[in-house]
Scaffold this active site. Structure first.
Site, PDB file in Angstrom:
ATOM      1  N   THR B 140       0.826  -1.094   0.011  1.00  0.00           N
ATOM      2  CA  THR B 140       0.125   0.130  -0.031  1.00  0.00           C
ATOM      3  C   THR B 140       0.906   1.286   0.213  1.00  0.00           C
ATOM      4  OG1 THR B 140      -0.062   0.479   2.324  1.00  0.00           O
ATOM      5  CG2 THR B 140      -1.351  -1.330   1.386  1.00  0.00           C
ATOM      6  N   ASP B 141       0.316   2.421  -0.064  1.00  0.00           N
ATOM      7  CA  ASP B 141       1.045   3.514  -0.194  1.00  0.00           C
ATOM      8  C   ASP B 141       1.899   3.844   1.377  1.00  0.00           C
ATOM      9  OD1 ASP B 141       0.407   4.588  -2.388  1.00  0.00           O
ATOM     10  OD2 ASP B 141      -1.415   5.591  -2.148  1.00  0.00           O
ATOM     11  N   CYS B 142       1.058   3.422   2.470  1.00  0.00           N
ATOM     12  CA  CYS B 142       1.922   3.471   3.651  1.00  0.00           C
ATOM     13  C   CYS B 142       2.577   2.225   4.076  1.00  0.00           C
ATOM     14  CB  CYS B 142       0.899   4.143   4.546  1.00  0.00           C
ATOM     15  SG  CYS B 142      -0.427   3.027   4.694  1.00  0.00           S
ATOM     16  N   TYR B 143       2.378   1.133   3.501  1.00  0.00           N
ATOM     17  CA  TYR B 143       3.037  -0.125   3.739  1.00  0.00           C
ATOM     18  C   TYR B 143       3.646  -0.670   2.341  1.00  0.00           C
ATOM     19  CZ  TYR B 143       1.275   0.225   8.508  1.00  0.00           C
ATOM     20  OH  TYR B 143       1.214   0.350   9.757  1.00  0.00           O
TER      21      TYR B 143
END
Ligand code: SF4
Ligand code: SF4
Lengths: 136, 404
Positions: B140-143
């Site tokens: 994901t964007d944050c992970y």
């Protein structure tokens, strides 16, 4: 501890062309004495040998053969109990055809009478924590 | 019920080294000799223990964040090839005792051997061995990270908690096989034509058989769990208190169960043993011990019930059990089961067991020593378990087939 045993090795067709016995000698420091051999290039091979070496190396050598696809039949096999692993549950009590397992006191510790063992192998896979071990 | 002592008073005595503590086995003769009244005055605590395969067990842990971050949640993670449950936040994982590697042949080579599973991973982790973690995730964007392959060790994990949703069954079936062929069950290998009978309870040492009406054991009770300290978290699943009982309240078949929880880092692999049931699956054998504070004569009477007054129901596992037939082959006492043979339909049948009585003794003895040494105090439950009159019932599935 040194062991010396007579075993029958069945080589399926696909493994007859690998120098397995050479590795047994070189990698596991085992001595062998061929008692009978019949290896036909198109069929399954059969070898009866007496194998001698230190217990640990011996067990590792046997494992090497099994992993390579050799089927091993023992002419004198030992069944031992790993005392650390045995929980004294009592699952083996009714399964051994030779009545090797017995409970004698109120603590229900399960005794293993190794001298009665006929190495049938039934307890090996039936023991829940896998405390029973077979050594070829 | 008339109370004679409180838990606070017993704890005071424990602190002063004056508490009288005996095991669930020792107490039987004491009560026989001294009578209930005197024994209840003199004895403060009775310790119990049980050790056997308990399938609804598992652990959750927090791995710590990777760099860059990776959301294991919703992806796929294995521990020594055994799949863990990832439907939680980024680096929280749950591993069940009966999980097994994808490539385990199961019962394709019947009976399957089931040599390795979640219970074995937990045992090895607790023993301090490194465990291999393999994860894939979607990113994901944050992970952003998608792949992880690392060793972990219990000492480096954040929280690492044993959480078992059903343990310590109050009583259990005696399993037999009335068919003509050998069967492989979670109750062990059962020989044809009632060739053997397997039981699975510590009987007179078993925690919930010694407090059958849940007078002292409740939510929040501090216990011996896996060699360390744990707590009763909740009634266990399949809690079924309304079953027939003896006149002293001892259930005649499976009844109460416990959900238990505790920090795995202080547990010991001697009490969490990876277990393989031939032809059935993998699981874990667990050691649990519970102290029973002797608060009243009623509690004393129950804590002193011997094997001869505890009964289990004999069930056929070849047909009746799998097909949910509500029939049985009668009842038998734990004293008879432990004698090595019982009689079923006029036939003498040898008995085997899955629960280790000697380990149960060891647990009850250890707990007794801990309390004596002032290392373990008793707890007041924060809520009770549902009693026989609570209306709580264990129901079968009400199947409502979905039309295609
Ligand atoms: S079944 Fe295995 S663990 Fe249980 S008593 Fe027998 S040898 Fe020991
Ligand atoms: S190998 Fe067979 S005879 Fe030997 S102890 Fe096991 S079950 Fe008994």
């Amino acid at each position: 501890m040194a062991v010396s045993k007579r075993i029958v090795l069945h080589f399926p067709k696909r493994v007859t062309d690998r120098p397995l016995i050479y590795h047994l000698v070189k990698d596991y420091d085992l001595e062998f004495n061929i008692l009978k051999a019949s290896v036909n290039p198109d069929q399954e091979g059969l070898l009866v040998i007496e194998l001698t070496g230190m217990r640990e190396e011996y067990d590792r050598g046997i494992k090497f053969l099994i992993d390579a696809g050799v089927q091993i039949q023992s002419l004198s096999q030992d069944v031992t109990r790993n005392e650390e692993r045995c929980t004294n549950c009592g699952n083996c009590l009714t399964l051994c055809p030779s009545h090797c397992f017995e409970v004698t006191d109120a603590s229900r510790k399960v005794q293993f009478h190794t001298e009665k063992c006929v190495a049938c192998g039934i307890c090996i896979k039936a023991c829940p924590p896998r405390a029973m071990e077979v050594h070829f | 019920m008339k109370f004679m002592k409180t838990i606070a008073e017993i704890n005071e005595k424990i602190k002063l080294g004056k508490a009288v503590i005996v095991t669930g086995e020792e107490v039987i003769d004491i009560v026989r000799e001294k009578g209930v009244k005197r024994a209840a005055q003199e004895i403060d605590v009775v310790t119990t223990g049980t050790f056997g395969p308990m399938c609804s067990s598992g652990m959750y842990f927090n791995l710590g964040h990777t760099k860059p971050r990776m959301k294991l949640g919703g992806g796929r993670t294995t521990l020594n090839d055994v799949p863990a449950y990832t439907g939680l936040a980024a680096v929280d994982l749950f591993l069940g005792a009966t999980a097994m590697p994808d490539d385990d042949p199961r019962n394709r080579n019947y009976p399957g051997e089931f040599n390795y599973g979640g219970g074995h991973v937990i045992e090895e982790l607790v023993a301090g061995k490194d465990i291999r973690v393999e994860s894939t995730a979607y990113g994901t964007d944050c992970y952003p990270r998608k792949k992880l392959s690392t060793y972990i060790n219990i000492k480096d994990l954040n929280e690492c908690v044993l959480f078992n949703i059903r343990n310590s069954y109050q009583n259990y079936n005696v399993a037999i096989n009335a068919s003509d062929k050998t069967i492989y069950t979670y109750m062990g290998v059962l020989k044809p034509r009632i060739g053997n009978a397997n039981f699975c309870s510590a009987g007179q040492l078993s925690p919930l058989l010694k407090d059958p009406l849940y007078r002292t054991i409740g939510i929040g009770t501090k216990i011996f769990l896996g060699g360390g300290i744990g707590y009763v978290a909740w009634p266990g699943t399949q809690f079924n208190p309304g079953v027939p009982r003896t006149d002293k309240g001892v259930p005649r078949s499976g009844a109460g169960t416990l959900a238990v929880i505790g920090d795995l880092k202080q547990m010991n692999s001697r009490w969490l043993v990876g277990t393989s049931m031939l032809g059935y699956g993998t699981t874990m054998s667990i050691g649990i011990g519970i102290p029973i504070p002797i608060l009243s004569e009623e509690v004393m009477i129950n804590a002193a019930v011997p094997d001869a007054e505890m009964f289990a129901t004999i069930i056929d596992y070849s047909d009746d059990y799998p097909n949910m037939k509500p029939v049985n082959y009668g009842e038998v006492s734990y004293a008879a089961l432990k004698s090595g043979k019982i009689t079923i339909k006029g036939k003498e049948v040898p008995t085997g067991s899955l629960s280790s009585y000697s380990r149960a003794q060891e647990i009850a003895g250890t707990l007794k020593e801990w309390i004596k040494a002032g290392k373990f105090e008793l707890t007041q439950p924060v809520a009770s378990l549902p009693g026989p009159d609570s209306g709580v019932k264990f129901r079968p599935l009400n199947e409502r087939p979905i039309e295609a």
